[in-house]
Design a protein around this motif. Structure first.
Motif, PDB file in Angstrom:
ATOM      1  N   ALA A  94       6.803  -1.140 -10.613  1.00 45.95           N
ATOM      2  CA  ALA A  94       6.167   0.101 -11.066  1.00 45.95           C
ATOM      3  C   ALA A  94       5.584  -0.077 -12.461  1.00 45.95           C
ATOM      4  O   ALA A  94       6.244  -0.585 -13.373  1.00 45.95           O
ATOM      5  N   MET A  95       4.368   0.390 -12.638  1.00 44.98           N
ATOM      6  CA  MET A  95       3.723   0.360 -13.947  1.00 44.98           C
ATOM      7  C   MET A  95       3.784   1.724 -14.637  1.00 44.98           C
ATOM      8  O   MET A  95       3.421   1.841 -15.796  1.00 44.98           O
ATOM      9  N   ARG A  96       4.218   2.753 -13.924  1.00 44.86           N
ATOM     10  CA  ARG A  96       4.514   4.044 -14.530  1.00 44.86           C
ATOM     11  C   ARG A  96       6.020   4.110 -14.704  1.00 44.86           C
ATOM     12  O   ARG A  96       6.757   4.132 -13.712  1.00 44.86           O
ATOM     13  N   ASN A  97       6.478   4.109 -15.930  1.00 39.13           N
ATOM     14  CA  ASN A  97       7.897   3.976 -16.228  1.00 39.13           C
ATOM     15  C   ASN A  97       8.361   5.145 -17.085  1.00 39.13           C
ATOM     16  O   ASN A  97       7.592   5.654 -17.908  1.00 39.13           O
ATOM     17  N   ALA A  98       9.605   5.569 -16.886  1.00 40.13           N
ATOM     18  CA  ALA A  98      10.062   6.793 -17.541  1.00 40.13           C
ATOM     19  C   ALA A  98      11.481   6.650 -18.073  1.00 40.13           C
ATOM     20  O   ALA A  98      12.335   6.005 -17.454  1.00 40.13           O
ATOM     21  N   SER A  99      11.712   7.302 -19.209  1.00 38.55           N
ATOM     22  CA  SER A  99      13.063   7.416 -19.753  1.00 38.55           C
ATOM     23  C   SER A  99      13.869   8.361 -18.866  1.00 38.55           C
ATOM     24  O   SER A  99      13.336   9.024 -17.966  1.00 38.55           O
ATOM     25  N   LYS A 100      15.153   8.441 -19.133  1.00 37.15           N
ATOM     26  CA  LYS A 100      16.024   9.290 -18.323  1.00 37.15           C
ATOM     27  C   LYS A 100      15.594  10.751 -18.395  1.00 37.15           C
ATOM     28  O   LYS A 100      15.609  11.476 -17.395  1.00 37.15           O
TER      29      LYS A 100
ATOM     30  N   ASP B 104       0.793  -1.228   0.000  1.00 36.16           N
ATOM     31  CA  ASP B 104       0.000   0.000   0.000  1.00 36.16           C
ATOM     32  C   ASP B 104       0.830   1.286   0.000  1.00 36.16           C
ATOM     33  O   ASP B 104       0.427   2.296  -0.567  1.00 36.16           O
ATOM     34  N   TRP B 105       2.008   1.277   0.627  1.00 30.13           N
ATOM     35  CA  TRP B 105       2.688   2.535   0.966  1.00 30.13           C
ATOM     36  C   TRP B 105       3.291   3.244  -0.246  1.00 30.13           C
ATOM     37  O   TRP B 105       3.126   4.449  -0.405  1.00 30.13           O
ATOM     38  N   TRP B 106       3.983   2.524  -1.144  1.00 32.94           N
ATOM     39  CA  TRP B 106       4.673   3.184  -2.253  1.00 32.94           C
ATOM     40  C   TRP B 106       3.674   3.905  -3.156  1.00 32.94           C
ATOM     41  O   TRP B 106       3.927   5.016  -3.621  1.00 32.94           O
ATOM     42  N   ASN B 107       2.536   3.301  -3.378  1.00 34.10           N
ATOM     43  CA  ASN B 107       1.518   3.919  -4.231  1.00 34.10           C
ATOM     44  C   ASN B 107       0.570   4.815  -3.442  1.00 34.10           C
ATOM     45  O   ASN B 107      -0.407   5.329  -3.996  1.00 34.10           O
ATOM     46  N   ASP B 108       0.872   5.014  -2.159  1.00 35.20           N
ATOM     47  CA  ASP B 108       0.129   5.932  -1.293  1.00 35.20           C
ATOM     48  C   ASP B 108      -1.371   5.626  -1.284  1.00 35.20           C
ATOM     49  O   ASP B 108      -2.198   6.529  -1.386  1.00 35.20           O
TER      50      ASP B 108
ATOM     51  N   ASP C 268       3.202  -1.002  -7.031  1.00 36.97           N
ATOM     52  CA  ASP C 268       2.186  -0.107  -7.574  1.00 36.97           C
ATOM     53  C   ASP C 268       0.807  -0.481  -7.038  1.00 36.97           C
ATOM     54  O   ASP C 268       0.659  -1.460  -6.296  1.00 36.97           O
ATOM     55  N   ASN C 269      -0.218   0.293  -7.432  1.00 34.41           N
ATOM     56  CA  ASN C 269      -1.512   0.079  -6.789  1.00 34.41           C
ATOM     57  C   ASN C 269      -2.421  -0.842  -7.603  1.00 34.41           C
ATOM     58  O   ASN C 269      -2.273  -0.988  -8.818  1.00 34.41           O
ATOM     59  N   PRO C 270      -3.369  -1.489  -6.947  1.00 31.18           N
ATOM     60  CA  PRO C 270      -4.217  -2.466  -7.613  1.00 31.18           C
ATOM     61  C   PRO C 270      -4.981  -1.923  -8.814  1.00 31.18           C
ATOM     62  O   PRO C 270      -5.196  -2.650  -9.798  1.00 31.18           O
ATOM     63  N   THR C 271      -5.413  -0.671  -8.763  1.00 33.82           N
ATOM     64  CA  THR C 271      -6.134  -0.102  -9.896  1.00 33.82           C
ATOM     65  C   THR C 271      -5.267  -0.105 -11.148  1.00 33.82           C
ATOM     66  O   THR C 271      -5.726  -0.459 -12.252  1.00 33.82           O
ATOM     67  N   VAL C 272      -4.027   0.268 -10.993  1.00 33.72           N
ATOM     68  CA  VAL C 272      -3.096   0.295 -12.127  1.00 33.72           C
ATOM     69  C   VAL C 272      -2.800  -1.121 -12.608  1.00 33.72           C
ATOM     70  O   VAL C 272      -2.779  -1.391 -13.812  1.00 33.72           O
ATOM     71  N   TYR C 273      -2.561  -2.037 -11.675  1.00 34.32           N
ATOM     72  CA  TYR C 273      -2.256  -3.411 -12.078  1.00 34.32           C
ATOM     73  C   TYR C 273      -3.416  -4.047 -12.848  1.00 34.32           C
ATOM     74  O   TYR C 273      -3.212  -4.830 -13.776  1.00 34.32           O
ATOM     75  N   ARG C 274      -4.639  -3.714 -12.477  1.00 31.32           N
ATOM     76  CA  ARG C 274      -5.789  -4.273 -13.204  1.00 31.32           C
ATOM     77  C   ARG C 274      -5.851  -3.760 -14.635  1.00 31.32           C
ATOM     78  O   ARG C 274      -6.335  -4.447 -15.530  1.00 31.32           O
TER      79      ARG C 274
END
Length: 665
Positions: free
Chosen positions: A504-510, A311-315, A545-551
């Motif tokens: 993490a499902m939100r991923n970013a380039s440098k 729960d904590w990382w995805n607040d 990450d959070n369950p909403t994103v994983y779904r």
């Protein structure tokens, strides 16, 4: 003339040794490649060589006694006898990178009249030494002499303490990125934590750490400047403790001028000197686990491992629901539902289920109906893990263990020890023992590097002490996570498993990465996140990450939960170079899980499947998409058939990776 000079030098050295009464004792590894030469004279020193090449030059060891003893074990000590033996040990290693392994070693024990013994063990994978005392009374240890002297200005790779300037350098979370510098270029004013690596070139590296740390402070490192020396330093014994108001967390307000008080008969920690001839040997070096004390809890069949909905990382950042998300019963039922739907065996209730200001984990906040959550979780085949602070649990240890074990809690995630002085280490053992008696597992955070506690107490199933995903909530891109990710498995993971908290499902380039607290992202690609579940030794692994994103990303979620956490028959590092890339393979029966990750450099790897058995195998591959360099979430899934004769070329994007599951048809 040259011959005469050499004869003269030999006679001079021999006469000096005779004059000082120095004796030299040698111990080789079973394969004959490593040799440690221990010199016993006015000061006990040792030299470590590999195939005749000096790795450690004459380095002093000793225990400096305080109080009325006023002596140094290892200085002006009177040698009595030498004892040699060899051993072969098959070690059962539950929840480890392999179910068991066998080690061979040669051992030399040097006994002294002052009632101590210096024990050296030489394995093919490295050398270790420890002091063993047999004194009638208790001992006060003023300091320990642990030198690491070098004949050249080699490169090092180490992580500094992150304590603020002017604060206690031994108060830290034991997590930082690595600095690469020559020995003489290291900052002599800083303190580094273990493990650290010295690079001799030609693939040869020395990794220094410790094992079987019990009732004694952990070792840290300071540089010797132009002396080409590193030396062990230790936190002073706490003289006075105080509380931080937030989290009711204790800290050391004042330290003593000695480092430990111990019983007179004691085995001190092993100083581990792991030697590798190529980088791929480093993540699978087993010395720390092998040197730890054996299982003290007996039956561990009740210990469970697996994935955790966190729960904590995805607040608590779920959305699309008709209730206010946060630390409350409805939110945690949502996490339980998500875990149950995906075969995830745990959720964790992180900070907030009890009031951290009060430091009373026996009282749950009103918005959380904990018995109902346990009941609901059992109905859905999902267990609960509770977060707490080390000293908060320790102050209520028996009552808390009894209450939550009887309630049906699976274990604790214990956080914010942030030190490794003697009393901190004693607290860790006290908690491990009590939790084992109550059949509670432990995930240890804010803690020093592993030293084999997971062998001694198999209910300790993971450790943090890693610069993990949580750092992305507040770090800028200057904290090079991609570089760290291909250094950490070679260095930190040698000490034991890591709770890195990937997914993490939100991923970013440098260029696109930003530190966003409530909706954090990862540096690097989606596949870099997926392959962490294969590369990391991690018996208990968060889905950060959070369950909403994983779904919304069910294809990736399905693949993550399919990857086992433990039970592997073997682990291999197929390719890799520290700080550049790594390719790991794990076998479970006839099935394989393998994958690789790279730093910010794009990279091509060619996979050779010759380790597969006969027949055809179904391979499911997740690899970086063609646009992953800019769109880090871009990936491609492929299914193909491979055999032992197959070869496969895969391109990893900058900060990228790939992961494959291989199942026999």
């Amino acid at each position: 003339m040259i011959r005469e000079v050499w004869i003269g030098l030999f006679l001079m050295v021999a006469s000096c040794a005779f004059a000082t009464g120095e004796k030299v004792f040698r111990l080789g590894s079973p394969d004959g490649k490593l040799e440690v030469a221990v010199s016993v004279g006015r000061q006990v020193t040792y030299t470590l060589t590999r195939d005749g090449r000096v790795l450690l030059d004459k380095s002093a060891v000793g225990l400096v006694l305080g109080g009325t003893e006023n002596k140094i074990f290892g200085h002006d000590s009177r040698f009595i006898r030498k004892k040699m033996r060899s051993g072969t040990e098959k070690i059962i290693s539950p929840f480890y990178r392999c179910p068991s392994f066998t080690v061979e070693y040669n051992e030399m024990s040097l006994s002294f009249k002052e009632s101590f013994t210096l024990v050296f063990r030489s394995y093919n994978e490295g050398v270790a030494y420890r002091f063993v005392t047999a004194v009638r009374d208790s001992l006060t240890i003023q300091n320990e002499v642990a030198e690491f002297n070098f004949d050249r200005d080699y490169k090092t790779c180490l992580a500094w303490s992150t304590a603020a300037e002017g604060k206690d350098p031994y108060a830290m979370a034991f997590q930082n990125v690595y600095e690469k510098q020559t020995l003489t270029g290291l900052d002599t004013g800083k303190v580094a934590f273990l493990p650290f690596v010295v690079d001799y070139g030609d693939g040869v590296k020395l990794t220094v750490t410790e094992a079987d740390l019990e009732g004694y402070p952990g070792m840290h490192i300071k540089a010797g400047g132009q002396k080409k020396q590193l030396k062990g330093v230790f936190a002073g014994y706490p003289a006075q403790m105080a509380y931080h108001p937030w989290r009711h967390m204790t800290y050391v307000a004042e330290r003593s001028n000695y480092i430990a008080r111990t019983e007179g008969t004691k085995s001190f920690p092993w100083r581990v000197l792991a030697v590798s001839s190529k980088d791929t040997e480093m993540p699978v070096n087993n010395l720390v686990y092998a040197l730890a004390s054996s299982n003290r809890i007996g039956d561990y069949s009740w210990v469970k491992t697996g994935k955790v909905a966190w729960d904590w990382w995805n607040d608590w950042g779920i959305s699309g629901v008709d209730f206010k998300a946060g630390i409350n019963t409805q939110t945690y039922k949502y996490y339980i539902d998500f875990a149950s739907e995906n075969g995830i065996p745990f959720i964790v209730l992180d900070e907030g289920w009890y009031d951290p200001y009060k430091g009373d984990m026996m009282t749950v906040v009103p918005d959380v109906d904990l018995p109902e959550l346990v009941r609901y979780g059992k109905e859905k085949q999902v267990d609960l893990i509770l977060w707490t602070v080390f000293n908060v649990l320790d102050e209520q240890l028996e009552a808390a263990c009894r209450k939550y074990a009887e309630m049906g809690i699976s274990g604790f995630k214990v956080d914010f020890l942030d030190r490794d002085d003697q009393t901190a280490v004693e607290m860790v053992y006290r908690i491990a023992e009590a939790c084992a008696r109550h059949k509670l597992s432990l995930d240890l955070h804010g803690i020093y590097k592993p030293t084999g506690l997971n062998r001694t107490y198999p209910n300790v199933i993971n450790f943090e002490s890693v610069f993990g995903m949580e750092e992305m909530k507040w770090s800028t891109v200057e904290k090079d996570m991609m570089q760290y990710d291909v250094e950490m498995p070679y260095i930190r993971m040698m000490a034991g498993p890591v709770d890195y908290t990937p997914g993490a499902m939100r991923n970013a380039s440098k260029k696109d990465f930003k530190d966003i607290y409530y909706n954090p992202m990862s540096q690097g690609t989606r596949c870099h996140q997926l392959v962490a579940y294969v590369v990391h030794d991690s018996p208990l692994t968060m889905l950060a990450d959070n369950p909403t994103v994983y779904r919304k990303e069910q294809e990736c979620t399905d693949f993550i939960v399919k990857i086992p956490n433990t039970g592997f028959d073997e682990t291999r590092i197929l390719q890799g170079e520290m700080g550049t890339y790594i390719v790991t393979a794990r076998r479970l029966g006839d099935d394989w899980f393998l994958g690789g990750m790279t730093n910010w450099d794009a990279r091509d790897v060619c996979l050779d499947f010759s380790y597969l058995g006969e027949g055809n195998y179904k391979a499911v591959l997740f690899k970086d998409g063609v646009n992953a360099e800019k769109q880090a979430t871009d990936y491609k899934k492929e299914e193909l058939t491979v055999t032992g004769q197959s070869r496969l070329k895969i391109r990893m994007a900058p900060g990228g990776g790939f992961v494959i599951s291989i199942t026999k048809k």
